[in-house]
Every structure is written in structure tokens, then in C-alpha cells.
Design a protein around this motif. Structure first.
Motif, short mmCIF file in Angstrom:
data_model
loop_
_atom_site.label_atom_id
_atom_site.label_comp_id
_atom_site.label_asym_id
_atom_site.label_seq_id
_atom_site.Cartn_x
_atom_site.Cartn_y
_atom_site.Cartn_z
N UNK A 35 -4.01 4.07 6.78
CA UNK A 35 -4.04 3.81 5.34
C UNK A 35 -5.33 3.11 4.94
N UNK A 36 -5.80 2.17 5.77
CA UNK A 36 -7.05 1.47 5.47
C UNK A 36 -8.22 2.45 5.43
N UNK A 37 -8.21 3.47 6.33
CA UNK A 37 -9.27 4.47 6.33
C UNK A 37 -9.23 5.34 5.08
N UNK A 38 -8.07 5.35 4.41
CA UNK A 38 -7.92 6.08 3.15
C UNK A 38 -8.13 5.17 1.94
N UNK A 39 -8.57 3.95 2.20
CA UNK A 39 -8.84 3.01 1.12
C UNK A 39 -7.61 2.33 0.57
N UNK A 40 -6.54 2.29 1.35
CA UNK A 40 -5.28 1.69 0.91
C UNK A 40 -5.00 0.46 1.75
N UNK A 41 -4.85 -0.69 1.10
CA UNK A 41 -4.61 -1.96 1.80
C UNK A 41 -3.12 -2.13 2.07
N UNK A 42 -2.77 -2.23 3.35
CA UNK A 42 -1.37 -2.43 3.74
C UNK A 42 -1.28 -3.47 4.85
#
Length: 719
Positions: A35-42
Motif C-alpha cells: 500500500x505504501x508503494x501505491x502512495x497509501x499510508x497504512x
């Protein structure tokens, strides 16, 4: 639940099924990293909640890309728009004056309206304003304004229903181009050899196609990675494949002495490969060709040639300029752009702009090399067509690119950094696979209207009679492995397969090219059906075609699928002779690649081969009592011809009895992958001229070629 929901919204799997009765959970830290590689912070529960709110609150009026297939119902993205919405389509520029945008209102019975001539609907079409023109095939912009004033803009892809189809029946050769040396080669096969092979095979054997390995630009280095499946750029070909003497300016080089010396050195390279047991040395070949091409580049272009070159520059635009600049910068700073001075790591920085000015001559040289290579690719396809080939050259699209190469530098926002494409654990590889190739970000592709994918396909299809897509399942999903973790800790990320397929079908239609998908191995349910619906042929390899839903025995020829390329082997598999003799098992044993005792592996291999030979004998394709290896190879191909497969491919090394694989998966330095010339059964290299004169080849091709093209092998009289 929050993390799973967030992952699902972004196409990230939290579990997968390696087999129908097994489900494996993906570690949470893998999901968070992807998700981080997709620009999503989780990273924390609070981050997950915040990202989830952001994802679910986005406008749902239109998805980023909307696909309309010719002759098919409109997608829900359009039919579900609120009644009264205004829809405006801005047509794709077609090279002439811009076409005017067209607007219309969504009627109250929204499910009944359609684009005239493009989609079919059960009910009457809506009334459109006077002057309405249907969007032509292409990639357009669509804007929607709802009655409540909500607005959305998306990419609209209007595509034919299917890609162009190859002939009902045709056969051809599969070859790794570098391995095909002729008497005139500079140490490895080139585009002149490809054209010559196509002309000979088309005219003499009635062949319909020649399939080659990817000819993408490699990452330079010493040594250069020889794998054609790990390129610097998939968008542009590698000039190492140029046939130097065919460049028109070659005959006008002033420094003939230096050119003659380079030709003598090239002849020595070929002599070493063909007669002294040397491996193909791509770096040495390129060093000689580079020097020769730099001399050739000093010759002024004629007015006509200059005009053609300028047209090429205009057609390729920013993509070519970026590629050529990366090549020039790599000559100065090394082939890994991550280690370049900070300003140069950004292709749009002021520092990079200054470097472009300073390296203008080298940038122009690399642009010209791309033009010369594209020209010879076009020449090869034209030669194939003139020789009567119905398809011509089948080019190969690798599944990804090198993380340090030109494409990842020029298109940084399109790639998922810190991720690598691979494969999950399965029955054949319990550790999974990491291919070291950064994947495209599906979100970036969607928001840019699949511009990178469209440009890639357009470049490859420009000179192709057909395109083979390696690991075609990647149009649907890819296994992402976070950097520094084993492949077992990866997960699947889905792509908008409808949009990817629409772009593929559209570009293949524009080029008039067929498409073959390499769909071997684990294939997600529904993928083969979706590909077949769009006219994409599959790949069927004889040894893997068994009745897996029944008794597991070899599949009878009449039960094979029609829409496929049928072969006996591929570049990653043993040659047919090695398969029949079991040589491939003993080779893997010598290199320590077996996971079971040698005797157990040999027993299983012998049993499987015997089952196929027994079927060939029952079908009277293998003469009774004939244990001759050459006769068995002919029988295998006689079987392939008996299937309904539209395309039958013959591995060119099989025609002369080569026993060695071109690539042995699982090896690096232990085996000379991608560096072997085609050889006879004893391992002696053979030239293109010797292949064309081989009685063994002519005996094999008699099984496949159409009757009208049959001629007697050398030294024999026609029947």
C-alpha cells in the motif's frame, strides 16, 4: 477489517490460493508495504482509518478509465450515470485539425442509450443532438456533469471487440536472434540475419512467421546482463542488433581503414564462436559496432534521409529524447541512475536540462541509433511480407524492465519503487520467485490514461506482424515482492484488465497485428476466457498438454484449443532432443538443481516421455520400431500439425538437433544462459547458411509446410 478493506479498495490481495483447496494469508506488513508503494499510508491503525475515509469519500461519478467495446453493451460506468447528466467527449487528436467535442444528455431511461455504431443495446438508442458523431476507435477524454453539479473527467477507450487474427493455419520458427549467426554476422545474430531467415523460410518452406526474443534495449555494463527479459527499456530496441553494412551511410565512411579493421575483429569474434568454442560476447560485439556506428554517424544524411530522421524524431517525441539522454548520461555516470548526482536523478530537473545541452551530440547519436534500428526492423517485416509470410515477424514483449534502466528513470511515477515482480510459491518452486523487475503502478496507469502502456505497444507493434506477450497474466494481476523480503512474503496486486485489454486490442488493430499471450503456468480462473474473447491467442507446449481434469494422460490432438501457438518447447525449456533423451535431467543434476534424487527424477521423466511416444505410435505418427531420435522429433511436430492450433511454432535449434537449452531457469553463472549459438547434436555451432542446407531441417519441415511449398531436401529427388 480496516486494513483488509483498504487493501481491497486498492486491488491488494490479503490472501491467495495456490491451489483450489488451499488459502494462504498474506502478512500484514507485506500489505502495508505494498500500500505504501501505491502512495497509501497504512502504517498505524489511525493511518488506516484516515486512508480508508479518503478512499471511500472520493467521487464515484466515473472511474479513471471507461472502456467501450464495439458491438457490445455500454459499461455500467456510463449507463449508471444520473439521468440528466451532461456527457462530453473530446476526441483523441488524429494528426489533423482537432475534432470538435460532442455533448449530450443522459436520458431518463439511462440503461437504454448507446453510442451509435459503437455499442449495441437491447432498447432503442437515445436521441442525440443534431451533428452528433460517434467517437472513433481511440483514447478520448470524457467529462460528466451531474444535475447536482458534481463533475468528473476520465479516459474513454473505444476499441474493436477483438484483435486481428492470424491465418487459419500457419507455421513458423522460434529463434533467439543473437544465437543465429550467419557468415556475415559480427559475433552474434542481427537484423540482417533475421530478414534473410524470413525470406528463405517464407519462399522455400512456406513459413508464415518468425518469432524472436525481445529486442529491447539492454542496460549497458561490463558485463551487460545478457537476458533479453531484463531490459533497460522496452520502448526502444537495442542497436546491438543492427546489421552495420546495411546502414546506407556505411559505404560513404571516409576512414575505410578503421572500418576494415573493425570488420576483421568482428570476423574473429564470429570465428571464435563458430569454431573455437567461445560464447557469444554481447559486450565485445557492441564495442565493435559502436565504433563503426560512430564513424557512420559522421557521414551527413542526404536530404531525403534527413527528412525521414526528422519525422522519426517528431513521431517519438519526449519518449525518445528521454531514452537517448539516459543513454548519454549512463556513458558518463554509469548505468544505474540511482547512483547519479542528485539533480540528474530527476529527468525534468534544471540540472538534467543543462546536461542535455552539454551532451547534445551523444543524445543525437543515440536518437539516430534508435532510428536506424527501427528502420531495419521495418525492413525485416517488409522482407517477410514480400516473401509471402502471412504474419511475418513476431516480436516479444518482456514482462518488465531493469530497476536501474532508462524506463524507470524516465517514468518514475509509473513504477512502484521498492517492489519487484515475481511468482508465489507453488508445487514446482516452494520458495517462490523474485524476477527483480519493478512493476507498473495500476493507479498511475489509470490516471494517465495508460499513456506508458500505449506508447510501449505502439512502438513494438509498428514493425510486427504479431506480438507475443510474456506472462500475459500480468495484464490482470502481478505478484509484488517488497524489497529485501523473500518471494513467499509477496502478494497479488490487480490491474484494470478491461482497460489494459482495450488498449492492447486498440493498438493491435491500428497496427493490423495479431497477439499471442504466454499463458503457461498458474493462470487465474477466467483469464484465458477473457483473452480468448478479445482474440488473444494462447500458448500450448506439448509436454504440458494433458487431461488435467481427467486421467492426466497426454491430450489427444483433437482436444487442443484452436486459438493458440502450439510448440514443442520454449526458450526456458529443454530442446526436444534433450527432452526425448532425458539429457535435461542429467544437466540439472550436474548443476545441483534437482530437489529429488536423480533416479526418481529420471524415472518420472522417462515415464512422461514414454506416454507421449506411446500416443504418437498409436496415432501412427511414429513409425513402429523406429527409436531414432530424429524420427521422434518429426513425430512430435507431426502431432502438433494434427492439432487445430492456428499457429505451429518450431524451435529453430530443434531443426538441427541442438540439445542445449538457451536458458536454464534457476542458474546464473553455473550455465551460459543467453550466450549459446545454435548447434548440432554434438554441440558444434552451425551458421544460418548451414541451417538452411540441413537435410535434417528439410526432413522435419516436410511434416509442417503446405503441399504447394514442398521441395526436396538437398541431395534428394522430389517424390
Amino acid at each position: 477489517m480496516g486494513l483488509s478493506r483498504l487493501a481491497a479498495l486498492h486491488g491488494v490481495a490479503t490472501s491467495y490460493s495456490p491451489s483450489p483447496d488451499v488459502t494462504v494469508s498474506v502478512p500484514d506488513d507485506t500489505v502495508i508495504a505494498v500500500l505504501a508503494a501505491l502512495g497509501v499510508d497504512a502504517g498505524t491503525p489511525e493511518d488506516v482509518r484516515r486512508s480508508l475515509v479518503a478512499a471511500e469519500s472520493r467521487s464515484r461519478l466515473l472511474p479513471p478509465t471507461v472502456v467501450v467495446w464495439a458491438g457490445e453493451p455500454l459499461p455500467p460506468a456510463l449507463t449508471a450515470l444520473p439521468p440528466g447528466s451532461t456527457v462530453t467527449v473530446e476526441p483523441e487528436p488524429a494528426g489533423g485539425p482537432p475534432a470538435p467535442a460532442t455533448s449530450w444528455k443522459v436520458p431518463e431511461a439511462a440503461s437504454s442509450w448507446k453510442l451509435p455504431g459503437v455499442a449495441e443495446a437491447a432498447a432503442d438508442p437515445a436521441e442525440f443532438p443534431p451533428g452528433w458523431t460517434q467517437p472513433p476507435y481511440g483514447v478520448h477524454r470524457v467529462h460528466v456533469r451531474a444535475p447536482d453539479h458534481h463533475e468528473a473527467t476520465a479516459t474513454l477507450v473505444v476499441a474493436p471487440a477483438r484483435v486481428p487474427q492470424p491465418p487459419e493455419r500457419t507455421h513458423g520458427f522460434l529463434v533467439q536472434l543473437y544465437s543465429l549467426l550467419s557468415a556475415r554476422s559480427w559475433g552474434m545474430g542481427d537484423l540482417g540475419d533475421l530478414a534473410d531467415l524470413a525470406v528463405w523460410a517464407g519462399r522455400t518452406l512456406g513459413s508464415g512467421f518468425i518469432q524472436v526474443n525481445p529486442l529491447h534495449a539492454a542496460v549497458p555494463g561490463k558485463p551487460t546482463d545478457p537476458s533479453p527479459y531484463r531490459p533497460s527499456s522496452r520502448r526502444f530496441p537495442d542497436p546491438v542488433h543492427l546489421h552495420v553494412e546495411s546502414v546506407p551511410e556505411y559505404g560513404h565512411v571516409h576512414d575505410r581503414a578503421t572500418l576494415d579493421d573493425l570488420r576483421q575483429d568482428a570476423a574473429a569474434l564470429s570465428e571464435a564462436v563458430l569454431n573455437k568454442g567461445a560464447l557469444i560476447d554481447r559486450d565485445a560485439v557492441w564495442e565493435l559496432k559502436r565504433q563503426a556506428l560512430e564513424l557512420i554517424a559522421q557521414v551527413p544524411l542526404t536530404p531525403g534521409r534527413r527528412a525521414a530522421y526528422c519525422d522519426f524524431l517528431a513521431e517519438q517525441g519526449q519518449a525518445l529524447e528521454d531514452h537517448a539522454l539516459w543513454c548519454a548520461l549512463a556513458e558518463v555516470h554509469g548505468p544505474d541512475w540511482h547512483s547519479w548526482p542528485e539533480p540528474l536523478r530527476d529527468p525534468r530537473s534544471p540540472g538534467t536540462a543543462r546536461a542535455r545541452s552539454e551532451l547534445l551530440d551523444r543524445v543525437d547519436l543515440h536518437c539516430r541509433l534508435a532510428w536506424l534500428t527501427a528502420t531495419q526492423l521495418a525492413d525485416a517485416q517488409r522482407a517477410a511480407e514480400d516473401a509471402g509470410m502471412e504474419v511475418g515477424i513476431v516480436h516479444d514483449l518482456a514482462v518488465g524492465v531493469h530497476p536501474a534502466g532508462a524506463d524507470t528513470w524516465a517514468q518514475q511515477d509509473s513504477f512502484a519503487h521498492g517492489m519487484s515482480v515475481g511468482a508465489p510459491p507453488d508445487a514446482f518452486n516452494a520458495r517462490g520467485q523474485d524476477w527483480g523487475l519493478p512493476p507498473w503502478r495500476p493507479d498511475a496507469l489509470a490516471t494517465t490514461g495508460y499513456a506508458a502502456f500505449r506508447g510501449l505497444l505502439r512502438g513494438l507493434l509498428a514493425h510486427a506482424g504479431a506480438l507475443r506477450i510474456d506472462h500475459v497474466m500480468g495484464l490482470f494481476r502481478l505478484w509484488w515482492v517488497p524489497e529485501g523480503r523473500p518471494p513467499t512474503d509477496g502478494t497479488y496486486v490487480t490491474y484494470d484488465a478491461e482497460a489494459m485489454l482495450a488498449v492492447l486490442v486498440l493498438e493491435a488493430h491500428r497496427a493490423g497485428s495479431a497477439v499471442v499471450g504466454e499463458d503457461l503456468g498458474t493462470v487465474e480462473p477466467g483469464v484465458r476466457e477473457a483473452l480468448a474473447r478479445r482474440g488473444v491467442l494462447g500458448t500450448s507446449v506439448l509436454w504440458f498438454e494433458r487431461d488435467w481434469d481427467g486421467d492426466g494422460r497426454p491430450l489427444a490432438p483433437e482436444k487442443w484449443r484452436r486459438d493458440c501457438l502450439a510448440t514443442a518447447t520454449t526458450h526456458d525449456l529443454p530442446s526436444t532432443a534433450a527432452r526425448l533423451t532425458g539429457d535435461h535431467v542429467t544437466l540439472r543434476h550436474r548443476l545441483g538443481l534437482l530437489t529429488r534424487p536423480l533416479e526418481e527424477e529420471l524415472t518420472e521423466d522417462v515415464t512422461g516421455t514414454a506416454e507421449w511416444l506411446a500416443l504418437l505410435a498409436r496415432l501412427r505418427m511414429l513409425p513402429e520400431g523406429d527409436g531414432n531420435e530424429e524420427a521422434a522429433v518429426r513425430a512430435v511436430h507431426r502431432f502438433l500439425r494434427a492439432t487445430p492450433a492456428r499457429m505451429t511454432g518450431v524451435w529453430l535449434p530443434d531443426t538441427v538437433g541442438d540439445r542445449r537449452p538457451q536458458n536454464l531457469p534457476g542458474t546464473w553463472d553455473q550455465y551460459p544462459n543467453w550466450r549459446l549459438p545454435i548447434a548440432d547434436p554434438e554441440g558444434h555451432p552451425v551458421t544460418l547458411e548451414e541451417i538452411a542446407a540441413s537435410p535434417r531441417l528439410h526432413g522435419l519441415m516436410e511434416v509442417l509446410r503446405p503441399a504447394k511449398a514442398r521441395t526436396a531436401p538437398p541431395g534428394e529427388r522430389p517424390a
